[in-house]
Design an enzyme around this catalytic site. Structure first.
Site, PDB file in Angstrom:
ATOM      1  N   ASP A   1      45.151  22.395  -1.370  1.00 54.13           N
ATOM      2  CA  ASP A   1      46.531  21.908  -2.255  1.00 54.13           C
ATOM      3  C   ASP A   1      47.617  22.211  -1.802  1.00 54.13           C
ATOM      4  O   ASP A   1      47.941  23.701  -1.600  1.00 54.13           O
ATOM      5  CB  ASP A   1      46.108  22.370  -3.618  1.00 54.13           C
ATOM      6  CG  ASP A   1      46.877  21.695  -4.574  1.00 54.13           C
ATOM      7  OD1 ASP A   1      48.211  21.648  -4.411  1.00 54.13           O
ATOM      8  OD2 ASP A   1      46.498  21.642  -5.978  1.00 54.13           O
TER       9      ASP A   1
ATOM     10  N   TYR B   1      61.776  12.833 -10.067  1.00 54.59           N
ATOM     11  CA  TYR B   1      61.385  12.394  -8.620  1.00 54.59           C
ATOM     12  C   TYR B   1      62.858  12.401  -7.692  1.00 54.59           C
ATOM     13  O   TYR B   1      62.668  13.086  -6.556  1.00 54.59           O
ATOM     14  CB  TYR B   1      60.882  11.035  -8.587  1.00 54.59           C
ATOM     15  CG  TYR B   1      60.237  10.617  -7.067  1.00 54.59           C
ATOM     16  CD1 TYR B   1      59.446  11.525  -6.564  1.00 54.59           C
ATOM     17  CD2 TYR B   1      61.269   9.734  -6.253  1.00 54.59           C
ATOM     18  CE1 TYR B   1      59.010  10.855  -5.200  1.00 54.59           C
ATOM     19  CE2 TYR B   1      60.765   9.221  -5.311  1.00 54.59           C
ATOM     20  CZ  TYR B   1      59.655   9.822  -4.715  1.00 54.59           C
ATOM     21  OH  TYR B   1      59.185   9.600  -3.309  1.00 54.59           O
TER      22      TYR B   1
ATOM     23  N   LYS C   1      63.469  14.927  -4.233  1.00 53.42           N
ATOM     24  CA  LYS C   1      63.802  14.404  -3.117  1.00 53.42           C
ATOM     25  C   LYS C   1      65.232  14.867  -2.434  1.00 53.42           C
ATOM     26  O   LYS C   1      65.308  14.981  -1.456  1.00 53.42           O
ATOM     27  CB  LYS C   1      63.628  13.207  -2.977  1.00 53.42           C
ATOM     28  CG  LYS C   1      62.347  12.408  -3.087  1.00 53.42           C
ATOM     29  CD  LYS C   1      61.402  13.295  -2.062  1.00 53.42           C
ATOM     30  CE  LYS C   1      59.932  12.676  -2.284  1.00 53.42           C
ATOM     31  NZ  LYS C   1      59.258  13.143  -1.205  1.00 53.42           N
TER      32      LYS C   1
END
Length: 285
Positions: free
Chosen positions: A59, A155, A159
């Protein structure tokens, strides 16, 4: 064979863009270690590439998984030349107003743990090996690292954070290790999944008709596939062609940043001037 003799570690390499990167690197002569949480996907990689790949189930949210992957890579192939930080999750453009109050913190932690912390942990674990090889790091960003509408606030925020990480690490790790980023747009053949906190963990981006949507949006007029996007990763992993390349991010997104306000491109002007003067079924007189 642009990467003959090179050794890479790819996170999230068992499916989608990550799998395409692994396939391309092996075809270019590289040996590749892969860190991924899918045992089935890792088994498929071993079946496809045999001794050219070494796989670790783990992970990316945990440093021990990254350290295990680096150790397996160095033990198997003798060194590590480039880290490809690629594992990520998406929020399916879920707007902030649509995220339940009691879910927001959990969704934030999951997004940033995978998309941001996962990259930092990978970088940390790879430092000794990449220092020894004078190697490089390349991180998958997204058009959402620069523009809106590539995701929701979670998101897009994650980023944008990776853009800063690329720049800061290029500064901190130079001149020993080059650090760069690649920002693809929507990709055919991607298997990007959603957040468990938003009950999207089993939803794949491949379920969205991206090709139809993006054909009218992108200046290139078409959506790229994951396989078509792997050339940039090969370039960034080479040595002779990239000596001055660090702290750079390649917008590999079909030209989103140059589209017009009302139209994706003006290529019809070239058709008017240069296309054959044809009508349906015959050449016009």
């Amino acid at each position: 064979m642009q990467l003959k003799g090179e050794v890479a570690l790819v996170t999230g390499g068992a499916a989608g863009l990550g799998r395409a990167i692994v396939d391309r690197f092996v075809s270019e002569g590289a040996s590749v270690a892969v860190l991924d949480r899918s045992p089935a996907g890792l088994a498929e990689l071993k079946e496809a590439h045999g001794d050219a790949v070494a796989v670790v189930e783990g992970d990316v949210r945990f440093l021990d998984s990254h350290r295990e992957a680096v150790a397996k890579c160095v033990e198997t192939f003798g060194k590590l030349d480039t880290l490809i930080g690629n594992a990520g999750v998406w929020d399916y453009s879920t707007a902030l107003v649509d995220i339940p109050d009691d879910t927001l913190s959990e969704a934030f932690d999951e997004m940033f743990s995978v998309n941001v912390k996962g990259y930092l942990l990978g970088a940390k674990a790879c430092l000794p090996a990449l220092y020894a090889s004078k190697g490089s790091m390349t991180f998958t960003i997204s058009n959402a690292g620069f523009y809106t509408s590539g995701g929701g606030a979670l998101y897009t925020g994650s980023k944008h954070a990776v853009v800063g990480i690329v720049k800061q690490l290029a500064y901190e790790l130079g001149p020993h290790i080059r650090v760069n980023g690649i920002a693809p747009g929507g990709l055919g053949g991607s298997d990007l999944r959603g957040l468990k906190a938003l009950n999207l963990q089993d939803t794949s981006i491949s379920s969205i008709p991206l090709a139809d949507m993006l054909s009218q949006v992108l200046p290139t007029g078409q959506m790229a596939t994951a396989t078509e996007s792997t050339g940039a990763y090969v370039l960034f992993a080479t040595r002779a062609e990239t000596v001055p390349l660090t702290g750079s991010i390649l917008n590999y997104d079909g030209g989103l940043g140059v589209r017009g306000f009302t139209e994706a491109n003006r290529g019809s002007l070239l058709d008017d001037h240069f296309a054959p003067n044809e009508v349906v079924g015959r050449v016009a007189p």
